[in-house]
Design an enzyme around this catalytic site. Structure first.
Site, PDB file in Angstrom:
ATOM      1  N   SER A 122      -7.385  -9.363  -1.550  1.00  0.00           N
ATOM      2  CA  SER A 122      -6.659 -10.610  -1.279  1.00  0.00           C
ATOM      3  C   SER A 122      -7.150 -11.346  -0.037  1.00  0.00           C
ATOM      4  CB  SER A 122      -5.158 -10.318  -1.140  1.00  0.00           C
ATOM      5  OG  SER A 122      -4.620  -9.878  -2.363  1.00  0.00           O
ATOM      6  N   HIS A 353       0.695  -3.157  -8.271  1.00  0.00           N
ATOM      7  CA  HIS A 353       0.048  -2.012  -7.650  1.00  0.00           C
ATOM      8  C   HIS A 353       0.815  -0.720  -7.933  1.00  0.00           C
ATOM      9  CE1 HIS A 353      -3.441  -3.483  -5.611  1.00  0.00           C
ATOM     10  NE2 HIS A 353      -2.785  -4.398  -4.918  1.00  0.00           N
TER      11      HIS A 353
END
Length: 803
Positions: A122, A353
């Site tokens: 990210s 996740h």
């Protein structure tokens, strides 16, 4: 009556699910459109969609405001699953519905790789879409020359990048960030931080890695530009800011320097004479007086904020993402020169996740509510709204479930070797690995009787990982856009393209001098042809639209199909719009403006004299054929001129190439060769007629105005179809065609002499090669001092092409 029948159908579907819990293939949710089995329904609805597409108009205005919604991990698969969940929450099958951004008029795909990784993280992607430059894995706000953990390289000014938030602040815009993760996390830190590692959010992590000369990300937010100038900061992360409010079982990234950065932030704002507010609960956020608040910071958790499904209600509860966006917009809309706001749905990523799709999809729906709020409170005529993702995840959607199957439910397939049910949503990596061997075949966990719709159900995965460490996906992500310049998203782009579109749309940063916009393209309203389908087909479609409130068919189409498109159709051209050439090189030309000023003035004097002589010659020739010119002038109209202009802009690349060919021959082969080349055109005067239309490097608005005047005065003779038809007809029937041809040749000789004199006058000062063409770069050499550019325009009238 239709509503009652629908409720009965839903009741039956639910009853089937309850009475036969082991029948995993049972239809759980019905389609809201019984007519979808008929061809007429699809012809009618697709006809309406075509008409909607034909009505789309480009909004070329400068964006006063920009709102970037970033769904962390919102890949295409996740988007599809969330769309279905949204419909099923209202009782329908869901596949036929839309998320609100699905109805945006423009979209594209983005490539998400990092410079050193095929599958990105990210922070590297945040660097790309916020600064316009790709970086490495786990680095933020720095170039690819900075490797993860290389503190020294990150301190080199050449490796530190400015982002869209800095560009916006430099242009007088107010700025803000909203996230439900830590405000120092990967995505928001891409706005203000320059760090060799995304985990250096507090001083203790720097010490852990043996770093003592780099500043942690939290301090950069409070102390450095542009972080300290962000007007609205809402999210989590009290721990890294040194302002803990509650004691957690363990600390993750504590401050060891004993500093309370929140207190320092507020003190600094008061020293500047600004009113700053700090809040920690939903109730305090609601009570903030936006009229008397200049800066707002809200930290609602020690680390990341809670999932929406775990949110705590009441005075001490945490606000939702839509509530934070609502307050941020109230404050930022006060800005005279507009604002930039980043909104991150960060908990989508967290849920994925942990391979808990129920939590992740609910976060997508919350982000959609925030987008809908922004659409309803902002003017899309002046606000660019973008929805995209930084990367995708390893979640798949497969297995042939029947239509209407619960998106979190299970299904079966006869070719599955262990004969057990499975969830259509699974992960290629994750902690849900649970396999055994019975001596003959691999067996998985038996999901019969398991509530796979529970928010904490962990989906099965192929490759085992520790909890919370399912990996990202490497495929392209989608970007959806509406508002000014949103049409620039049109194909597969690098992720860095997002920052450049935002900067160009708002005329900030590297595109500060690119504020001229082409006139808007007007598309004729399509005629509403009656569809050959049955009348009942249209009625059924109308009923479907009414019943699909859960999908926001009506709201999204009226909000985007009507609000966005109506705004686009009704707004006037921006005062700074220009019919001149594309302004993408203006920032480069601006840097050399002072250097070229004296040469430009001299060039203009030379060309002014040359043009005057050319015009005099043309006037003399026109006096000998007044009848012909009178007929031409009577046929000219403003509409034909504008049509020609649009064709010129569409053929700019071809013109540039031809102009380069002509300029090369003028400088290398001499005027004789150029004259032979010009004979392949209508006449040499056609070439001279285009002198001054534009420059290789536009140098000033004055040059653009001169260009516009030259085009308006000459364009009809070059581009009017009626003019050419009459010319051809006149040449065929005229008894004096031979005499006119002789006059034309004489005119060519005079004009070539004028231009030859001009070339010699330029050569005396700059040398014969000072303005030669660089074919490799497709432009003139950098030391070129020409203030004009011959652009040869060839209409497709059966003439031979240039060699």
């Amino acid at each position: 009556m239709a509503g009652c029948s629908v409720r009965v159908v839903v009741g039956v579907a639910v009853m089937v699910m309850v009475m036969m819990p082991t029948d995993v293939s049972a239809v759980v949710f019905p389609s809201p459109v019984p007519e979808e089995n008929d061809a007429d329904y699809w012809y009618l609805t697709m006809h309406e969609e075509l008409q909607e597409a034909l009505r789309v108009q480009h909004n070329n205005r400068i964006a006063k405001n920009i709102v970037l919604f970033l769904g962390d991990g919102l890949g295409v698969t996740v988007n599809t699953a969330a769309r279905i969940m949204k419909g099923q929450k209202a009782g329908w099958s869901g596949e036929e519905g839309y998320l609100v951004w699905d109805r945006f008029p423009n979209m594209a795909l983005l490539k998400t790789y990092n410079l050193d990784k095929q599958v990105s993280d990210s922070s590297g992607t945040a660097t790309a879409y916020l600064t316009g430059v790709k970086g490495n894995f786990k680095t933020v706000g720095v170039t690819g020359r900075v490797k993860p953990g290389d503190c020294e390289a990150s301190l080199d000014p050449a490796n530190r990048l400015d982002s869209i938030i800095k560009w916006a602040q430099d242009s007088g815009k107010h700025t803000g960030l909203v996230t439900n993760t830590q405000v120092t996390h990967a995505t928001p830190s891409g706005l203000y931080a320059k760090s060799a590692h995304r985990y250096w959010q507090c001083d203790s992590w720097l010490k852990k890695d043996g770093i003592d000369n780099c500043k942690d990300i939290a301090r950069q937010l409070v102390e450095d530009d542009p972080g300290k100038n962000i007007r609205v900061i809402l999210g989590g992360g009290r721990e890294v800011m040194g302002a803990p409010k509650e004691k957690l079982p363990y600390v993750h990234c504590p401050r060891e320097d004993g500093r309370n950065l929140v207190a320092e932030w507020k003190e600094e704002k008061e020293m500047r004479g600004e009113k700053a507010e700090y809040v920690t609960t939903a109730e305090e956020l609601v009570k903030v007086d936006v009229n008397s608040t200049d800066f707002l910071m809200g930290l609602f958790s020690e680390r990341h904020m809670s999932y929406y499904l775990d949110g705590v209600d009441g005075p001490e509860g945490t606000p939702t993402l839509p509530q934070m966006v609502d307050k941020a917009l109230e404050i930022l809309k006060k800005a005279e020169y507009g604002f930039f706001l980043l909104v991150e749905g960060g908990l989508i990523d967290k849920g994925l996740h942990h391979t808990k799709p129920g939590r992740a999809l609910e976060e997508v729906i919350q982000m959609e509510e925030a987008v809908s709020l922004a659409l309803s409170s902002l003017d899309l005529d002046e606000t660019l709204i973008i929805v995209t993702a930084d990367h995708s995840h390893a979640m798949t959607f497969a297995g042939y479930p029947v239509r209407g199957n619960h998106i979190l439910g299970v299904t079966t397939f006869k070719y599955v070797t262990d004969g057990l049910p499975y969830t259509p949503l699974m992960f290629t990596t994750g902690p849900g690995f649970f396999y055994s061997w019975d001596g003959k075949k691999v067996q998985r966990r038996n999901l019969t009787g398991v509530d796979t719709t529970d928010k904490d159900f962990v989906s099965q995965s192929a490759v085992p990982t520790v909890s919370g460490e399912e990996t990202h996906g490497g495929e392209d992500v989608a970007v959806y856009a509406t508002g000014p310049m949103s049409h620039l998203f049109h194909r597969v782009h690098e992720q860095t393209y997002v920052a450049h579109v935002m900067a160009y749309a708002a005329c900030v940063g590297p595109y500060l001098n690119a504020c001229h916009r082409p006139r808007r393209t007007h598309h004729p309203e399509p005629q509403d042809h009656t569809h050959h389908g049955s009348q009942s087909g249209h009625q059924h479609h109308t009923d479907h639209m009414k019943h699909s409130s859960h999908q926001d068919h009506t709201s999204s189409q009226s909000q985007l199909g009507h609000q966005a498109h109506t705004h686009h159709q009704s707004h006037t051209d921006h005062e700074s719009e220009s019919d001149g050439s594309e302004s993408e090189d203006e920032s480069k030309a601006n840097k050399s403006k002072d250097e070229n000023k004296s040469s430009e003035n001299e060039d203009e004097n030379i060309m002014s004299k040359s043009r005057s002589e050319i015009i005099a010659t043309q006037n003399d020739n026109e006096s000998k054929s007044s009848a012909r010119n009178d007929d031409i002038r009577e046929s000219e109209s403003e509409q034909e001129t504008e049509e020609g202009m649009r064709e010129v802009m569409a053929q700019s690349q071809t013109e540039d190439s031809l102009a380069a060919n002509f300029m090369h021959r003028m400088t290398s082969d001499g005027i004789k060769s150029a004259r032979k080349l010009a004979k392949k055109l209508t006449s040499f005067s056609t070439v001279m007629d285009t002198l001054g239309r534009t420059s290789i490097h536009p140098r000033s608005q004055q040059a653009s105005r001169k260009t516009k005047n030259a085009i308006n005065s000459k364009r009809s003779n070059t581009f009017s179809r009626n003019h050419r038809r009459r010319m051809l007809s006149h040449n065929k029937t005229s008894a004096t065609s031979i005499q006119k041809q002789q006059l034309q040749e004489q005119e060519q000789q005079k004009q070539s002499m004028h231009y030859e004199g001009y070339q010699k006058s330029r050569g005396n000062k700059h040398g014969s090669n000072s303005c030669r063409w660089d074919h490799q770069k497709n432009q003139h050499h950098q030391n070129c001092r020409c203030s004009v550019h011959i652009r040869i325009v060839i209409r497709s009238l059966g003439r031979s092409k240039l060699d």
